[in-house]
Design a protein around this motif. Structure first.
Motif, short mmCIF file in Angstrom:
data_model
loop_
_atom_site.label_atom_id
_atom_site.label_comp_id
_atom_site.label_asym_id
_atom_site.label_seq_id
_atom_site.Cartn_x
_atom_site.Cartn_y
_atom_site.Cartn_z
N ARG A 20 63.20 -65.26 31.58
CA ARG A 20 63.70 -64.39 31.65
C ARG A 20 62.36 -63.17 31.56
O ARG A 20 62.01 -62.63 32.58
CB ARG A 20 64.74 -63.48 30.87
CG ARG A 20 65.42 -61.98 31.47
CD ARG A 20 66.51 -61.93 30.67
NE ARG A 20 66.22 -61.67 29.01
CZ ARG A 20 66.07 -62.35 28.26
NH1 ARG A 20 66.70 -63.13 28.15
NH2 ARG A 20 66.10 -62.27 26.71
N LEU A 21 61.71 -64.20 29.91
CA LEU A 21 60.57 -63.40 29.65
C LEU A 21 59.95 -63.02 30.22
O LEU A 21 58.72 -62.17 30.76
CB LEU A 21 60.22 -63.37 28.46
CG LEU A 21 61.40 -63.58 26.93
CD1 LEU A 21 60.99 -64.10 26.02
CD2 LEU A 21 61.14 -61.99 26.67
N ALA A 22 59.09 -64.20 30.89
CA ALA A 22 58.37 -64.80 31.98
C ALA A 22 58.13 -63.46 33.74
O ALA A 22 57.57 -63.22 33.90
CB ALA A 22 58.52 -66.12 32.46
N GLY A 23 59.29 -63.98 34.08
CA GLY A 23 59.97 -62.50 34.63
C GLY A 23 59.61 -61.32 34.78
O GLY A 23 58.55 -61.16 35.26
N GLU A 24 59.43 -61.11 33.80
CA GLU A 24 59.37 -60.21 33.16
C GLU A 24 57.98 -59.50 33.18
O GLU A 24 57.48 -57.94 33.68
CB GLU A 24 59.78 -58.86 31.95
CG GLU A 24 60.31 -57.49 32.14
CD GLU A 24 61.55 -56.86 32.84
OE1 GLU A 24 60.93 -55.79 33.39
OE2 GLU A 24 62.22 -57.20 33.52
N LEU A 228 58.86 -51.52 34.19
CA LEU A 228 59.42 -51.50 34.99
C LEU A 228 60.87 -50.50 35.22
O LEU A 228 61.91 -51.35 34.11
CB LEU A 228 59.11 -52.53 35.93
CG LEU A 228 58.07 -53.17 36.33
CD1 LEU A 228 58.50 -54.54 36.97
CD2 LEU A 228 57.40 -52.35 37.04
N CYS A 229 61.03 -49.46 36.27
CA CYS A 229 63.04 -49.03 35.93
C CYS A 229 63.70 -50.11 37.01
O CYS A 229 64.79 -49.86 36.72
CB CYS A 229 62.58 -48.12 36.76
SG CYS A 229 61.78 -48.79 39.11
N HIS A 230 63.42 -51.37 37.29
CA HIS A 230 64.26 -52.34 37.77
C HIS A 230 64.21 -53.15 37.15
O HIS A 230 63.29 -53.99 36.10
CB HIS A 230 64.30 -52.30 39.33
CG HIS A 230 63.05 -53.14 39.25
ND1 HIS A 230 61.81 -52.36 39.63
CD2 HIS A 230 62.40 -54.47 39.42
CE1 HIS A 230 61.07 -53.33 40.21
NE2 HIS A 230 60.97 -54.51 40.33
N GLN A 231 65.22 -54.52 36.82
CA GLN A 231 64.75 -55.71 36.03
C GLN A 231 64.47 -57.12 37.09
O GLN A 231 65.19 -56.74 38.10
CB GLN A 231 66.07 -56.27 35.58
CG GLN A 231 66.58 -54.84 34.56
CD GLN A 231 68.14 -54.73 34.08
OE1 GLN A 231 68.77 -55.53 34.40
NE2 GLN A 231 67.99 -55.34 32.18
N ALA A 286 72.02 -59.93 43.62
CA ALA A 286 71.06 -60.27 44.46
C ALA A 286 69.93 -60.91 43.54
O ALA A 286 68.96 -61.94 44.57
CB ALA A 286 70.15 -58.48 45.09
N ASP A 287 69.84 -61.14 42.56
CA ASP A 287 69.66 -62.17 41.77
C ASP A 287 69.47 -63.91 42.14
O ASP A 287 68.67 -64.16 42.38
CB ASP A 287 69.22 -61.72 39.66
CG ASP A 287 68.30 -60.53 39.60
OD1 ASP A 287 67.81 -60.11 40.22
OD2 ASP A 287 68.20 -60.17 38.22
N LEU A 288 71.21 -63.90 41.78
CA LEU A 288 71.73 -64.85 42.12
C LEU A 288 71.46 -65.70 43.49
O LEU A 288 70.94 -66.97 44.00
CB LEU A 288 73.06 -65.06 41.78
CG LEU A 288 74.22 -64.65 40.65
CD1 LEU A 288 75.11 -64.37 40.79
CD2 LEU A 288 72.95 -65.85 39.75
N GLU A 289 71.39 -64.30 44.97
CA GLU A 289 71.03 -65.09 45.86
C GLU A 289 69.55 -65.36 46.67
O GLU A 289 68.89 -66.30 47.09
CB GLU A 289 71.12 -63.27 47.33
CG GLU A 289 70.53 -64.39 48.45
CD GLU A 289 70.52 -63.27 49.58
OE1 GLU A 289 70.71 -62.87 50.65
OE2 GLU A 289 71.37 -61.94 48.57
N THR A 290 68.77 -64.60 45.14
CA THR A 290 67.34 -65.10 45.22
C THR A 290 66.94 -66.36 45.00
O THR A 290 65.92 -67.14 44.98
CB THR A 290 66.24 -63.97 44.43
OG1 THR A 290 66.40 -62.85 45.37
CG2 THR A 290 64.80 -64.29 44.53
#
Length: 502
Positions: A20-24, A228-231, A286-290
């Motif tokens: 999660r940290l790497a994605g952010e 960023l305003c989105h996760q 949406a995250d799960l779909e990705t």
């Protein structure tokens, strides 16, 4: 930055925290590297030659590769005896590999003579003497290869089983790379920081301790101008996804921090003041779909303390396309047969339910918000829909008596056909809990980092009596013993979904 998941944590799925940290960080244009040191370290330790001469260890050594392949293959789920032997033998090899260090590493735990994970003095000594750690020959070679151009290293410390090795790695890094900024975060660190009267004993060793989610502190430390305003979804691609010891890739995902119920007495989340922070349901879907499209996992693991009713509805309406499981609260929604069938069609193969007790009075005094009649209907509805239940029971709370514990036994026996797996736990009093002052007597463990206190049970139902009841009566009951035998050893609920569908 280098993000590290230290040994030892179950090597069945990639670590969600550092992913999660790497994605952010990546979303902010901040380059980072990711190391699952627990997985890599355990696999390295398993490959070390053993000097043991006993029959068991020699036999396990000959079958090492076969055992690893067994845990990565679906055939193990159809052969529980083969699975159990693989887990047992691999644990035997790990213990043998750690013997010269006075350590007993395992697939899910770690112990070492003279080093307590709840003693800051012992952890500091682990940092001063990293060469005494059985993983030292590996990480002393592996870490330097990853640190070219890196100015910040962060370790995610979530479990006591990681603490000693994490500090050995920190000590090595501090000595070998004195200019490196060291950051320590994760669930266990958050619990330490929120202990009453906390004073930091690691100030001369670790540059920053992170309380709670690490995204914002790391972004600020690395100089990101604006969050960023989105996760963004977790970044699993830097990790060795095909090396984990599970029958197919398991992807963990956290849809919320904290617990939406947050009323249960003695809950560590409540005691530590962890607020509930959910992601929007559409963002989660949406995250799960990705993630499913990108990695094609065999199983999704929802990490929430309890998946919210709205997310369960969202999953039912928009299935992720692969099997999934997670924790849920017993409520009217799960007692609805039609809703349970919709969950099963969405891919839900197992739900973990924190039932805690089969006595309504105990549940009420613990503020669980669970009605036993509703729980009985939920068990029937889930079973009829083909969703396995992994039930969690907690014995020895201040609200319980031996008679109440026997009512729990009767409830389980009545619903034995609807409960797939059981987790039996003996209650620990959180040191920062609401009632610690009323019942607490002394630290539960010897060490200044202990998160629990010993306590006087108001009805005399102490731990010794509880364990006697569990050992002599509960676990031997003919309705309970078969359920307990189904539980996958060591990996328990992490592998249970595979067995549920075998």
């Amino acid at each position: 930055m280098l993000l590290i998941h230290p040994p030892v944590a179950k090597p069945g799925e990639p670590p969600a925290g550092i992913a999660r940290l790497a994605g952010e960080l990546r979303a902010h244009g901040l380059p980072c590297r990711v190391l699952d040191a627990s997985l890599e370290g355990l696999l390295w330790l398993l490959e070390q030659p053993s000097a043991a001469t006993d029959t068991w260890t020699r036999r396990a050594s000959r079958s090492r590769a076969d055992h690893v392949a067994t845990l990565r293959g679906m055939d193990a789920c159809r052969s529980p005896d083969r699975y159990r032997r693989a887990v047992s033998d691999l644990n035997r090899l790990l213990a043998a590999a750690g013997r010269d260090s006075g350590a007993v590493p395992g697939l899910a735990d770690y112990r070492q003579d003279g080093f307590s994970p709840v003693s800051s003095a012992d952890l500091l000594r682990a940092a001063e003497e990293p060469e005494r750690n059985p993983f030292h020959p590996w990480f002393s070679q592996r870490l330097p290869k990853l640190l070219d151009g890196v100015r910040v290293a962060g370790l995610s410390l979530n479990y006591l089983s990681q603490a000693v090795s994490a500090f050995a790695m920190i000590g090595f890094l501090r000595t070998r790379f004195p200019g490196l900024t060291l950051v320590l975060g994760g669930g266990l660190v958050t619990s330490w920081l929120r202990r009453p009267g906390w004073r930091n004993p690691f100030g001369g060793l670790v540059d920053h301790l992170v309380d709670g989610p690490g995204e914002l502190p790391l972004l600020r430390l690395l100089g990101a101008e604006e969050p960023l305003c989105h996760q963004v979804p977790p970044a699993y691609d830097p990790l060795p996804l095909h090396d984990y010891l599970s029958p197919g890739l398991v992807l963990p995902y956290s849809a919320a921090g904290g617990c939406y119920w947050n009323h249960c007495s003695f809950c560590p989340e409540r005691a530590e003041g962890n607020a509930y922070h959910p992601r929007a349901v559409q963002r989660v879907l949406a995250d799960l779909e990705t993630l499913v499209s990108r990695h094609q996992p065999a199983l999704l693991h929802l990490l929430d303390n309890a998946v919210s009713p709205s997310l369960l509805q969202g999953m039912a309406a928009a299935p992720p396309g692969v099997p999934w499981y997670g924790f849920a609260r017993v409520d009217e929604q799960l007692a609805d047969p039609d809703f349970c069938r919709a969950l099963r069609r969405s891919g839900c193969v197992m739900l973990k339910l924190g039932l805690e007790s089969g006595d309504q009075g105990v549940l009420d005094r613990l503020h669980k918000g669970i009605d036993l009649a509703t729980a009985a209907r939920a068990l029937r509805s889930l079973s009829a829909a083909g969703i396995a239940v992994y039930a969690y029971l907690l014995f020895g709370t201040p609200a319980e008596t031996e008679e109440a514990a026997r009512r729990t036994l009767a409830f389980v026996a009545e619903h034995r056909e609807e409960i797939g797996f059981l987790n039996l736990a003996v209650f620990n009093m959180p040191i920062s809990g609401d009632e610690a002052d009323a019942y607490g007597t002394a630290p539960f463990y010897e060490g200044d980092l202990s998160l629990y206190t010993a306590f006087r049970h108001p009805r005399g139902w102490d731990r010794k009596q509880v364990r006697r009841f569990l050992d002599r009566e509960f676990t031997r009951h003919p309705a309970v013993a078969p359920i307990l035998r189904r539980d996958p050893p060591v990996f328990t609920s992490n592998h249970a979904p595979f067995f549920a569908g075998a």
